[in-house]
Scaffold this motif. Structure first.
Motif, mmCIF file in Angstrom:
data_model
loop_
_atom_site.group_PDB
_atom_site.id
_atom_site.type_symbol
_atom_site.label_atom_id
_atom_site.label_comp_id
_atom_site.label_asym_id
_atom_site.label_seq_id
_atom_site.Cartn_x
_atom_site.Cartn_y
_atom_site.Cartn_z
ATOM 1 N N GLY A 284 -0.681 16.055 -7.970
ATOM 2 C CA GLY A 284 -0.501 17.686 -8.406
ATOM 3 C C GLY A 284 -0.162 18.472 -7.217
ATOM 4 N N SER A 285 -0.774 18.314 -6.378
ATOM 5 C CA SER A 285 -0.479 19.177 -5.172
ATOM 6 C C SER A 285 1.021 18.833 -4.469
ATOM 7 C CB SER A 285 -1.633 18.586 -3.984
ATOM 8 O OG SER A 285 -1.329 17.442 -3.216
ATOM 9 N N VAL A 286 1.477 17.533 -4.402
ATOM 10 C CA VAL A 286 2.793 17.438 -4.082
ATOM 11 C C VAL A 286 3.703 18.029 -5.133
ATOM 12 C CG1 VAL A 286 4.587 15.297 -4.059
ATOM 13 C CG2 VAL A 286 2.141 15.329 -3.006
ATOM 14 N N LEU A 287 3.547 17.779 -6.253
ATOM 15 C CA LEU A 287 4.445 18.177 -7.505
ATOM 16 C C LEU A 287 4.695 19.692 -7.470
ATOM 17 C CD1 LEU A 287 4.152 15.845 -10.289
ATOM 18 C CD2 LEU A 287 6.000 15.603 -8.239
ATOM 19 N N ASN A 288 3.284 20.464 -7.098
ATOM 20 C CA ASN A 288 3.354 21.669 -7.098
ATOM 21 C C ASN A 288 4.436 22.383 -6.226
ATOM 22 O OD1 ASN A 288 1.570 22.083 -9.178
ATOM 23 N ND2 ASN A 288 -0.279 22.382 -7.764
#
Length: 208
Positions: free
Chosen positions: A200-204
Motif C-alpha cells: 500500500g505504501s508503494v502504490l500510494n
C-alpha cells in the motif's frame, strides 16, 4: 508521471497495448479506484481472505506460479456496488473493470513480492519492468521518463538517458518509492498485514 510508470508497466505485463495512453490510464484508474474504495491494500487483502481466496493470494505472494483470479471472483469478493463505482469513476463498463482487476491484482502483488514472504516487498522488479516498458516504442520513451523523474528530483538527473537507463532508472525509482520497505529489511517471513501495508505504501505514491 508515476501513474504513467505503473500504467505502462501493467499494460506491458498484462499484454495490453503499451502504445496506448488510454490503456495505461484505464488500468491505473481502475486499480487506484479499488484501492480508494477499500481503504488501501490492507482492505483488499482482507476482502480476499474473507472471500475465501487466501490460497490465491498466497500464490501471488510466493515465488511459484500465480493462481488465476477470474472476473466473477472479483465481483463476488468486492461486491456489485464497489465494482460498479470503480467502473463508473474510471469511465469503463463493469465487465472491463472486473477483467482489469482480475489480471492486475495478481500481477501487482507478484511484482512487488519477488522473493516471497522471506524477501518482503521490494520495488526492484517494478523498476526493471518499468525500464523494459519504457524502452518500447510507445510514444512515451525512456528519455521522457528520465526527464520527468529528473524534474521531480529537482533537475539533478543527467540528460544522458543511455547512462541513466543503465542502473540509474532503478535508483531513481527506488528514491521515489521509498526503498527499502520495512518487510524487505528483515529475514523473517512477513505476514499478510505487513505485506499489505508495504504494498500500500508503494502504490500510494502512484494512486494519490
Amino acid at each position: 508521471m508515476l501513474d504513467k510508470i505503473i500504467g505502462s508497466v501493467l499494460s506491458n505485463v498484462l499484454g495490453g497495448s503499451s502504445n496506448s495512453a488510454t490503456s495505461s490510464s484505464v488500468i491505473t484508474d481502475v486499480l487506484g479506484g479499488l484501492l480508494k474504495q477499500q481503504g488501501g491494500m490492507e482492505g483488499i487483502f482482507n476482502q480476499l481472505q474473507q472471500g475465501g481466496l487466501e490460497d490465491l493470494l498466497n500464490s501471488w505472494i510466493g515465488t511459484g506460479k500465480n493462481e488465476p483470479l477470474n472476473a466473477e471472483q472479483v465481483n463476488e469478493v468486492f461486491g456489485d456496488e464497489t465494482i460498479n463505482q470503480v467502473a463508473e469513476q474510471a469511465g469503463v463498463d463493469k465487465s472491463q473493470a472486473q477483467d482489469i482487476l482480475s489480471q492486475a491484482l495478481p500481477q501487482v502483488i507478484d511484482i512487488l513480492t519477488p522473493k516471497g514472504r522471506e524477501g518482503g516487498v521490494s520495488t526492484d522488479t517494478l523498476a526493471r519492468q518499468a525500464e523494459v516498458a519504457q524502452q518500447q516504442d510507445n510514444g512515451f520513451g525512456l528519455d521522457d521518463l528520465i526527464g520527468g523523474l529528473g524534474s521531480m528530483l529537482g533537475g539533478k538527473q543527467s540528460s544522458n538517458t543511455q547512462s541513466s537507463s543503465q542502473g540509474g532508472l532503478g535508483d531513481l525509482l527506488g528514491q521515489l518509492l521509498n526503498q527499502p520497505t520495512q518487510t524487505s529489511q528483515t529475514k523473517e517471513p512477513s505476514v499478510n498485514s505487513e505485506l499489505a501495508r508495504d504494498i500500500g505504501s508503494v502504490l500510494n505514491n502512484f494512486f494519490k
